[in-house]
Design a protein around this motif. Structure first.
Motif: not given
Length: 300
Positions: A281-300
């Motif tokens: 999530v974007k860190p430079s303001d409080e917009s909550g804008k998503i900058t990247g999504v990774f996964g899904p990962y499978v839990c082992k």
């Protein structure tokens, strides 16, 4: 996790004073407490803050003022972190719905490490030993279904030649934690932390590195994180920030091993704890804008 300003907040004359009525400065945890009421606070040193020796400094003095005022005026409860237990941090809302699915196990604090049996612990620091604050950090493992997450604060374990073995608190912690899906890098992945033995024990799919200094992360630690000699399988590294000088230090080739390099890191686990995703999530303001999504990962 421990009494350092980068984990609890500093105390500087030009910082604002609480408007609640106390005389403490708002910084770090005290500022969070200004806007979000705490029913209970847990730390490694309460009530006397004398282990391994009396703790001092402006940050701690300010923090103690915060505690005293909120205990007396807001009904806040204070507890010392209890290594070994899984009953200090428990679900409050509808716990029966998650019986045998969710738990938070206290792994380590003040050099006292859970043994993996019941609530039993073992003390690793010799009595009277000179121990630095980082190694006294408290650490927890959060488990939900097949998902596990470890945060050990600033524990460390990489030793110089002829150092006593007890100074490596990471190795016994890693052995009892076991494999996890997500591991926040100990001591910001600094040069003295994230030993090979610890990494080989926890084998995370995701490392998270909290960065505030150009020395986070250290190249020797990065090489251990990505080493297939320590454990097999894919792994991703997410950093909250990378200063330009650190990018130059790591080099273009090593930067290819960093999956995400700027932003708050959010871990989202699916119901039942079978999969999880990483969201930056974007860190430079409080917009909550998503900058990247990774996964899904499978839990082992």
């Amino acid at each position: 996790t421990h009494m350092h300003g980068d984990h609890m907040g500093g105390a500087f004359p030009d910082y604002p004073i609480t408007k609640k009525g106390g005389d403490y400065i708002l910084s770090g945890i005290t500022e969070v407490g200004e806007y979000i009421g705490f029913g209970k606070m847990v730390d490694r040193g309460w009530p006397d803050y004398t282990y391994p020796s009396p703790l001092t400094g402006n940050s701690l003095a300010n923090y103690k003022k915060f505690i005293q005022w909120n205990v007396e005026h807001n009904g806040m409860k204070m507890e010392q972190f209890i290594p070994g237990t899984d009953r200090q941090f428990v679900l409050v809302k509808d716990p029966s719905a998650y019986k045998d699915q969710f738990s938070i196990r206290n792994i380590v604090s003040n050099g006292e490490v859970w043994t993996g049996t019941g609530n039993q612990t073992h003390h690793f620091f010799p009595e009277g030993a000179k121990v630095d604050e980082n190694k006294c950090s408290s650490g927890i493992r959060i488990s939900y279904g097949a998902f596990d997450y470890f945060n050990g604060g600033d524990i460390s374990g990489r030793l110089q030649l002829n150092s006593p073995a007890w100074r490596d608190i990471e190795t016994p912690v890693g052995k009892v934690v076991g494999p996890v899906e997500v591991c926040e890098a100990n001591h910001h992945a600094y040069v003295d932390a994230m030993t090979d033995s610890f990494i080989a024990s926890v084998q995370p799919q995701v490392f998270i590195v909290q960065v505030w200094n150009t020395t986070h992360l250290s190249l020797n630690v990065l090489q251990s994180m990505i080493s297939r000699d320590l454990y097999q399988g894919d792994r991703n590294i997410f950093m909250t920030f990378i200063p330009e000088v650190t990018r130059q230090y790591l080099g273009e080739g090593n930067m290819k091993n960093i999956s995400g390099s700027s932003g708050h890191v959010v871990i989202k686990v699916t119901p039942g704890g079978k999969q999880f995703s990483v969201i930056q999530v974007k860190p430079s303001d409080e917009s909550g804008k998503i900058t990247g999504v990774f996964g899904p990962y499978v839990c082992k």
